[in-house]
Design an enzyme around this catalytic site. Sequence first.
Site, short mmCIF file in Angstrom:
data_model
loop_
_atom_site.label_atom_id
_atom_site.label_comp_id
_atom_site.label_asym_id
_atom_site.label_seq_id
_atom_site.Cartn_x
_atom_site.Cartn_y
_atom_site.Cartn_z
N GLN B 133 32.09 40.59 47.09
CA GLN B 133 33.08 41.67 47.11
C GLN B 133 32.70 42.70 46.04
O GLN B 133 32.72 42.40 44.85
CB GLN B 133 34.45 41.07 46.81
CG GLN B 133 35.58 42.05 46.71
CD GLN B 133 36.80 41.44 46.03
OE1 GLN B 133 36.72 40.37 45.42
NE2 GLN B 133 37.92 42.11 46.12
N SER B 136 35.25 46.38 42.06
CA SER B 136 35.44 46.90 40.70
C SER B 136 34.23 47.69 40.22
O SER B 136 33.09 47.44 40.61
CB SER B 136 35.66 45.74 39.74
OG SER B 136 36.73 44.94 40.18
N GLU B 251 43.52 38.06 49.13
CA GLU B 251 43.10 37.44 47.87
C GLU B 251 44.28 36.72 47.21
O GLU B 251 44.18 35.59 46.79
CB GLU B 251 42.57 38.54 46.94
CG GLU B 251 42.12 38.02 45.58
CD GLU B 251 41.24 39.03 44.84
OE1 GLU B 251 41.41 40.24 45.07
OE2 GLU B 251 40.40 38.59 44.05
N GLU B 380 49.40 41.66 34.05
CA GLU B 380 50.29 42.83 34.09
C GLU B 380 50.38 43.40 35.50
O GLU B 380 51.46 43.78 35.96
CB GLU B 380 49.78 43.93 33.13
CG GLU B 380 49.96 43.59 31.66
CD GLU B 380 48.99 42.52 31.16
OE1 GLU B 380 47.87 42.43 31.71
OE2 GLU B 380 49.36 41.77 30.24
C1 LIG Z 1 35.76 36.15 36.43
C2 LIG Z 1 35.93 37.45 37.13
C3 LIG Z 1 35.48 37.60 38.43
C4 LIG Z 1 35.62 38.81 39.10
N1 LIG Z 1 35.13 38.94 40.37
C5 LIG Z 1 35.16 40.15 40.98
C6 LIG Z 1 34.54 40.35 42.25
O1 LIG Z 1 33.99 39.43 42.83
N2 LIG Z 1 34.57 41.57 42.79
C7 LIG Z 1 35.20 42.62 42.19
O2 LIG Z 1 35.20 43.71 42.77
N3 LIG Z 1 35.81 42.47 40.98
C8 LIG Z 1 35.78 41.26 40.37
N4 LIG Z 1 36.38 41.11 39.13
C9 LIG Z 1 36.96 42.27 38.47
C10 LIG Z 1 38.46 42.24 38.31
O3 LIG Z 1 39.10 42.48 39.53
C11 LIG Z 1 38.86 43.27 37.24
O4 LIG Z 1 38.26 42.88 36.04
C12 LIG Z 1 40.35 43.37 37.07
O5 LIG Z 1 40.94 43.94 38.21
C13 LIG Z 1 40.74 44.18 35.83
O6 LIG Z 1 40.07 45.41 35.75
P1 LIG Z 1 39.31 45.87 34.42
O7 LIG Z 1 38.42 44.77 34.03
O8 LIG Z 1 38.73 47.18 34.71
O9 LIG Z 1 40.45 46.00 33.33
P2 LIG Z 1 41.43 47.26 33.15
O10 LIG Z 1 41.96 47.64 34.48
O11 LIG Z 1 40.77 48.30 32.35
O12 LIG Z 1 42.58 46.59 32.31
C14 LIG Z 1 42.60 46.52 30.88
C15 LIG Z 1 44.01 46.12 30.45
O13 LIG Z 1 44.93 47.14 30.86
C16 LIG Z 1 45.99 46.58 31.59
N5 LIG Z 1 46.47 47.51 32.61
C17 LIG Z 1 45.77 48.25 33.48
N6 LIG Z 1 46.56 48.93 34.30
C18 LIG Z 1 47.83 48.62 33.94
C19 LIG Z 1 49.12 48.99 34.42
N7 LIG Z 1 49.30 49.82 35.47
N8 LIG Z 1 50.19 48.44 33.83
C20 LIG Z 1 50.04 47.59 32.78
N9 LIG Z 1 48.87 47.22 32.29
C21 LIG Z 1 47.76 47.71 32.86
C22 LIG Z 1 45.38 45.34 32.22
O14 LIG Z 1 46.38 44.40 32.59
C23 LIG Z 1 44.48 44.85 31.12
O15 LIG Z 1 45.23 44.08 30.22
C24 LIG Z 1 36.25 39.89 38.45
C25 LIG Z 1 36.71 39.74 37.13
C26 LIG Z 1 36.56 38.54 36.48
C27 LIG Z 1 37.06 38.41 35.07
#
Ligand SMILES: Cc1cc2nc3c(=O)[nH]c(=O)nc-3n(C[C@H](O)[C@H](O)[C@H](O)COP(=O)(O)OP(=O)(O)OC[C@H]3O[C@@H](n4cnc5c(N)ncnc54)[C@H](O)[C@@H]3O)c2cc1C
Lengths: 370, 412
Positions: B133, B136, B251, B380
Amino acid sequence: MNLEFSDDQKFVQQTARDYLEEHATLDKCRAVLEGSGTHDPELWKGVAEMGWLGAAVPEEYGGAGLGYLELVLISQEVGRSLAPIPFSSSVYLATEAILQAGSEDQKKDLLGRLSAGELIGTFALAEGLGDFDPGTCQVSFDGSQLNGTKLPVPDAGAAGIAVVVAREGEGTSLALVDLDGAGVTRTPLESFDPSRPLYQVDFEGAPATRLGAAGEGAAVASDVLDRAAVLLGYEQIGGAERTLELTKEQTMSRFAFGRPVASFQALKHRMADVYCKIQIALSNGYYAAWTLSEGSEEVGVASCSTRVAASDAFCLATEEMIQMYGGVGYTWEYDCHLFYRRAKGTAHALGTPDEWREKLVQRLDKTIGG
Amino acid sequence: MNFDDTPQEAEFRAKARAFLEQHLEPLNPDEVSPNLLGEREDEGAIQKAKDWQATKYDNGWAVLTWPKEYGGQGMGRLENVIFNQEEGKFKTPAAIYGIGHGMLGPTLMTHGTEEQKERYLKEMARGQVVWCQLFSEPAAGSDLAGLRTSAVKDGDEWVLNGQKIWSTGAHFCDLGMIVTRTDPELPKHDGLTYFIVDMNAPGVECRPIKQINGGAGFNEVFFNDVRVPAEYRVGGIGEGWKVAITTLMNERVSIGAGGGAGRTKDLFRLARECRKNGRPAIEDTAVRQRLADAFITSKGLQYTGYRTMSAISRGATPGPEGSIGKAVGAPFSQELAAFAMELQGVMGGVMDSSVAPQDAMWQESYLGSPGIRIAGGTDEILRNVIAERVLGLPGEHRSDKGVPFRDIPSGS
Ligand SMILES: Cc1cc2nc3c(=O)[nH]c(=O)nc-3n(C[C@H](O)[C@H](O)[C@H](O)COP(=O)(O)OP(=O)(O)OC[C@H]3O[C@@H](n4cnc5c(N)ncnc54)[C@H](O)[C@@H]3O)c2cc1C
């Protein structure tokens, strides 16, 4: 596997909700809470006519002959409405104790009247500070008379009979006592939740009859408490659900900084947490209700889980409710404290959640991963 | 209401068990539950997983809930739960199909063309071709619709440029599903388009990222003038968000009933083995209180999952309620691990499985669970989903509504 209530059961629940929305409005609860009465007799009569008091009592003894899956849903609605009636004392405790341990004559004599609401029952176990433990009672029973003090006893003012857990010789027995009879003094106590008031009951040579076998009292009482924990758990879940709904309504209509306060994420997330807690309690409740209706031994563990989860969910929901209402939530005039009081009152009613955690681990330690 | 198997379910369970017994070695009941985290798969482990999937498929035990025409068995979710419960009692290879079978397959069933379904689904079901997938990006996680990887039409093909990140399993996957921006002039949700992409195409470069637990289950994936044939598009041009939502809804449901639910048994064992104040820790009051809570949450999660499955199998559509499993389960698995490490006292700091209790499973879990809390929606984001979509509370204030994507402020 099927984790859904049947359409008939859902219908029973809907009927209960409709009835209570009309007849058990919050001002009824407030009237008992602010007044000096023991309960709302009108409402009690109505609830009896609906057949809920004997919902799980077999028809041969004058009950409605439904089952526990129906009774839990009625309890959920009773909890939701904060009905100021001795439902838990009479239905979950006294009626259940008699069903469990009563002789054929006792059942015939009492269950019909309890189901019809003519007679109200309660259950007297606690003796002041300390564990809510049937095995350590000091009130004594000699086969015909009771002596000693029970404190607190729920709904003893409204009740005509009590099932008393008492020491008999070296063991513990259950005794049935007429609360209007000789040798019984009932003193109302200022109660945390006056809509389900507590009493001190003194026995001085009060005539009583044995319920169940001599020496079996602790075991039966423990059983009764397990069952009551599930039923009261559903009341607490119902109360918690209503609390969250009201909190939502209030926060959607209250504006600050140009927007509804419900749009602030700090509040949204806390409401989401309350919702999750309620669901976790409800899911444990489903299992417990099923074990109750199946007569399964698993009820021992399931009742503890439900008791703890439901008490915690209701208390959290009401604590959050007052905070999210703001200043008005702290006023006597608003209804928040009705919920807050009921939540804590029910959490302490059958022994505290911490006591039930301990009981849970005692039971699990015998079965899990051994 | 009935928590027991119906006679048909019992028969199905027995059949599943008979099949599993033929092919797998049962877990010893005294053995600790298998590590849930995986993420350290080498090529050998991937091959074992593929072989097991082929065996399941060839014997009619793969993707049970998928329709028969796509290689499934057209069964209900309850049968699937029963099969998973039974499979969980055996030693199984790494679980590498969650994303493909749980999310991407169903997305293709909903939005794919007949040719796409025909071409990909059976192959996906048999598992010899593995999917990842690619959603991100460095600047788009929670705010997925802020993604920037671009796709530009060039004749019969689309040309992709940009970077994806955190793509689980991308290093061993053959195909992926990717969301791209096809029109930056439109507001952000409107200019997205969804594609299938060949991970071996020229211009795709995959670099594993080392995680805090030392594994490297996820990757950053670079797209440099990667050419994608027009027939790889899933859904309409500009409809990528709608398609992506289908993937994300699936998911939440597939994560549903998870969350350390089966591990209280191991926790009780540990509490008997560890000592506190000169006696077994399980005799300590504070420990007992926490054991009780662990059991209650774990059962609550398990039955909440069953309630959802039950409702779905009776025709309800999977709704946002499914988010509870992850919202509660993910932080819970971290708490559970922290508690188990606390029980071990100073030994909690030791991860050497030759001396650490229960193969250092709890230390592994404490390192792995922060990732579970982030992947597939952070704590969150899940609370937002529950608050807005289940409870009906107001949406977030936002500064990106109706604004062309180009003009939305960003931090980088
Ligand atoms: C082990 C692992 C496997 C993964 N596998 C995949 C995969 O296969 N494919 C894929 O596409 N992605 C994958 N991901 C990515 C995952 O979906 C994202 O890391 C996740 O959605 C968070 O995005 P970010 O890392 O950009 O954090 P950010 O979105 O930058 O978040 C940072 C902080 O801000 C907070 N925040 C953000 N928006 C809001 C809001 N509206 N209200 C309150 N708080 C908020 C978050 O909760 C977090 O605490 C994976 C991640 C991990 C850790």
